[in-house]
Design an enzyme around this catalytic site. Structure first.
Site, mmCIF file in Angstrom:
data_model
loop_
_atom_site.group_PDB
_atom_site.id
_atom_site.type_symbol
_atom_site.label_atom_id
_atom_site.label_comp_id
_atom_site.label_asym_id
_atom_site.label_seq_id
_atom_site.Cartn_x
_atom_site.Cartn_y
_atom_site.Cartn_z
ATOM 1 N N GLY A 57 35.308 43.173 25.726
ATOM 2 C CA GLY A 57 34.446 42.592 26.751
ATOM 3 C C GLY A 57 34.752 43.169 28.125
ATOM 4 N N THR A 58 33.913 42.818 29.102
ATOM 5 C CA THR A 58 34.061 43.391 30.440
ATOM 6 C C THR A 58 35.000 42.601 31.341
ATOM 7 O OG1 THR A 58 32.083 42.172 31.146
ATOM 8 C CG2 THR A 58 31.777 44.458 30.413
ATOM 9 N N ASP A 59 35.127 41.297 31.136
ATOM 10 C CA ASP A 59 35.833 40.458 32.105
ATOM 11 C C ASP A 59 37.307 40.815 32.257
ATOM 12 O OD1 ASP A 59 33.724 38.708 33.018
ATOM 13 O OD2 ASP A 59 33.717 37.868 31.008
ATOM 14 N N THR A 60 38.003 41.039 31.173
ATOM 15 C CA THR A 60 39.436 41.334 31.238
ATOM 16 C C THR A 60 39.751 42.784 30.881
ATOM 17 O OG1 THR A 60 39.677 40.478 28.980
ATOM 18 C CG2 THR A 60 40.163 38.970 30.800
#
Length: 800
Positions: free
Chosen positions: A558-561
């Protein structure tokens, strides 16, 4: 504003075996001596002994001092009276003035002036046992070099760095052979605070600090004591104090006059000391390669990183050992890695030095050669090194006697591989249909056939070639790239089926050449990642690399972490020999082609590259270091402070990771529990940080303003109180910037205050990259000290 003034007075015992100003030896005459010079009587003129003179002048030259021509003999009137049986002549010779050493603390270079160098007789030292303080006269009368600096130090850490650099320099000069140099260095520190820009009226003298660690602690504790006195309107009295390690405080020893520097009077009718031609010639032809020039040469000549070169050149014997091993055939990088990761630790465990160890450079080079020829693997190399050290035997003989040599004949192994393939048609069929799991079974059969002696990587390579397969493993860490859109329009974590379908949509002409094994590491959105998820990913990647079946690894993420996971994998696997590609999409499959196109690009990259860590997002390949998530969209990610993308280099690992998932989880959880990331903002209360310290947080990652500034104005919003508490609780502060730029603690008074309080500027690295380095270092380091060293040795040198 109070400014600190610290000067050092360093005593260096020269251990010549002969007294300073006569030819008496300690063995012949004891400390008292039988000649008139020893007793300070009669008409005989003193004469500096030639052994001490050569050593002293060599040190004077190495410290960039101006040599005093024909120095007069003087009496030091400040030398304390000794008992009659230890009478000294109290003579002194000033050999050099106006010297200097440059030091670097937390990436800030500082010029330390050396006021003078004198050679005198040692007067003994204070010893502390329990509540008693006594004088030890064992060394009284020995030649002792007294080095006095100007008050150029501001904090105890600078003094510690200076003494460490001095130790290293003395070691390179080889003037005190046979003993650890730090054991013959003692130090007094003169400490004062004064309102800027006033000069201090007097200094407090910290006496007989006999370890570099004590010097740092005593100075900082004394600065805090004086600051507290001055802030409450008191006066700091000039006195001598001693360091009490048990109580972690300085204690009053005796009162002193305001000006209490040594006083000297020349000896009448005694000719000055004149260096002989041998000493003068040695000074003219002084060619010793000192630590810093050697470190720079080692980096340039052998292609080592700064941390590697610093480790190699920390001791002259170690640097000599390294270069001799290279001469005998060891490759620079392998030699450096083995020295830092295993060899020196074994030396210390068995109480050897590079000079005394049975593992000579010849034997070490022999082991490295067997390793490079794949006659032994790394585990056998470690056992062989230990056996050589414990038994003092030739490594070739040890390997032969114990049957440790691997089978590396490619023709022989190829025949065995062919036989196993012919005997297991069902397993071979499954592999060629895309199931990679039987490869482990086939590898095990081959190893059994060779009695476990076949070189594992060669077996895996030949097996892949004969099966005509190369594998790219695709690991799922969830995120939008393998997610799905729920009925309410929210993105939910996906599963393995979505990822497999996405992969097969984009196989195209690669299907006949590549087989994929999709492994579900975690079914989650990236914002839900916790340390155990990272541990699962790290150990899965390690297993696939160790299996020898991986030509590449793709991590759907994913992009968030992503800005945390990407540098974490870089610090662990940047030089693993297998490319690792993180693939991230801003949208879920079914809403656009972004996820499918990203996976296709990531898989192609994993096939094409040989090593390194890469990030693929929205058609772009980014570096895993300094990855910043700036906005939602196709241009959401960018690399800060980087002119050219960095994908491979030296990881923090030296060799393969040797820890299971449970252990890695425990290490990551302990690290996460001990750290906190804080963005500094106007009005941040200092007691927020101290409350966290009370809860066990000891590692703070502070996002500062601009190039590294923060509030130090007195009051509840000043970071100064938090840093003071941090010193007591041994907390560490790693500083990054909220903006794109370099944190170097220069240009502002507040940033200098941060530096003085012990904060570590992390240069051009972003917060996420620094946190990832801390997590990686927590997995690798054997101690907190080693973790701290790995954090401060941030390399690549510059990303700009």
């Amino acid at each position: 504003m109070l400014k600190s003034y610290i000067a050092l007075e360093v005593r260096i015992l020269l251990l010549t075996g002969v007294k300073t100003f006569c030819n008496c030896t300690y063995q012949d005459n004891g400390m008292l001596g039988s000649c008139p010079i020893c007793r300070g009587e009669g008409t005989l003129s003193p004469q500096l002994n030639q052994i001490a003179a050569r050593k002293a002048y060599t040190i004077t030259k190495a410290l960039n001092c101006t040599i005093v021509k024909n120095p007069p003999y003087e009496k030091n009137l400040s030398t304390p009276e000794l008992p009659p049986e230890y009478s000294l002549s109290r003579l002194s010779l000033k050999l050099g003035t106006d010297g200097f050493m440059d030091i670097v603390f937390h990436r800030r270079r500082k010029h330390i002036r050396i006021a003078e160098l004198r050679i005198e007789e040692d007067a003994g030292r204070l010893t502390h046992s329990g509540k008693e303080t006594r004088m030890d006269y064992t060394t009284a009368g020995m030649p002792s070099l007294r080095l006095r600096t100007e008050a150029d130090f501001e904090i105890g850490e600078e003094a510690e760095v200076f003494l460490s650099d001095l130790r290293r320099r003395l070691q390179y000069l080889e003037v005190i052979p046979g003993v650890p140099v730090e054991s013959v260095i003692r130090c007094n520190a003169h400490v004062a605070l004064a309102p800027y820009p006033e000069e201090p009226e007097g200094y407090v003298k910290l006496r007989n600090l006999n370890s570099f660690n004590f010097v740092r602690k005593a100075i900082n504790t004394e600065l805090n004591r004086q600051e507290e006195i001055l802030e409450h309107g008191g006066t700091v009295l000039p006195e001598s104090r001693i360091w009490n390690e048990t109580k972690n405080t300085t204690e009053s020893f005796q009162k002193r006059k305001l000006e209490n520097r040594p006083k000297f009077t020349p000896l009448e009718k005694v000719p000055p000391f004149t260096p002989g031609p041998e000493i003068l010639e040695a000074l003219e032809t002084f060619t010793v390669e000192l630590p810093e020039p050697r470190r720079n040469r080692v980096m340039s000549q052998y292609g080592l990183t700064l941390p590697q070169a610093e480790f190699i050149c920390d001791e002259k014997s170690r640097a000599d050992y390294f270069e001799k091993t290279i001469e005998l055939g060891g490759t620079p990088r392998e030699t450096a890695q083995w020295l830092s990761s295993f060899v020196i630790k074994e030396f210390k465990r068995l109480q050897f030095t590079p000079i005394t160890a049975p593992l000579t450079p010849v034997r070490f080079a022999s082991i490295l050669k067997m390793l490079s020829e794949r006659r032994i693997h790394s585990g056998i190399a470690k056992q062989t090194i230990t056996a050589v050290l414990e038994e003092n035997k030739d490594p070739e003989l040890i390997v032969k006697e114990r049957g440790w040599e691997q089978l590396t004949d490619e023709k022989v192994i190829s025949e065995i591989v062919h036989k196993i393939i012919e005997e297991n048609p069902l397993e071979v069929k499954r592999v060629r249909e895309g199931d990679a799991r039987p490869i482990r079974f086939l590898t095990g059969r081959i190893m059994r056939e060779t009695g476990g002696l076949a070189e594992p990587n060669m077996v895996k390579q030949i097996l892949r070639e004969q099966l005509s397969v190369s594998l790219v493993y695709v690991l799922s860490m969830g995120g939008a790239i393998s997610g799905r859109i729920a009925e309410d329009g929210m993105v939910e974590s996906g599963d393995e089926r979505i990822l497999k379908e996405l992969i097969h949509q984009r196989m195209n002409n690669l299907e006949s050449k590549i087989r994929f094994e999709s492994i579900q590491v975690g079914r989650l959105l990236s914002e839900e990642i916790i340390p155990s998820d990272w541990a699962a990913l790290i150990t899965t990647i390690t297993e696939r690399i160790n299996s020898g079946t991986a030509n590449g690894i793709v991590v759907a993420h994913g992009t968030d972490t992503l800005p945390y996971t990407a540098p974490l994998l870089y610090w662990l696997f940047a030089d693993a020999g297998v490319p690792i590609v993180l693939a991230a999409s801003s949208t879920a499959p079914g809403t656009s082609n972004e996820a499918a196109e990203t996976m296709e690009m990531a898989i192609n990259l994993a096939v094409q590259e040989k090593t390194g860590v890469y990030v693929v997002h929205s058609g772009r390949v980014l570096s895993p270091l300094n990855l910043k998530f700036e906005r939602i969209g196709s241009d959401g990610f960018r690399n800060w402070n980087m002119q050219k993308a960095i994908h491979y280099g030296s990881s923090l690992l030296t060799g393969l990771l040797e820890a299971d998932q449970y252990v890695v989880t425990q290490l990551l959880e302990e690290a996460a529990n001990a750290m906190c990331v804080i963005r500094i903002y106007p009005g941040l209360r200092s007691d927020y940080l101290t409350a966290l310290m009370d809860q066990g947080v000891r590692y703070f990652f502070l996002e500062l303003y601009d190039t590294g500034t923060a509030g130090f104005r007195e009051g509840p919003y000043s970071l100064k109180r938090a840093f003071a508490m941090g010193r007591k609780k041994q907390a560490r502060f790693y500083c990054t910037s909220q903006q794109e730029g370099l944190v170097d603690f220069s240009g502002y008074s507040t940033s200098k205050e941060l530096w003085k309080e012990g904060a570590v500027p992390m240069g051009v690295y972003t917060t996420e990259t620094v946190v990832a380095r801390f997590l990686a270092a927590s997995i690798i380091a054997d101690s907190e000290q080693e973790r701290d060293e790995l954090m401060e040795r941030a390399g690549p040198e510059s990303l700009q």
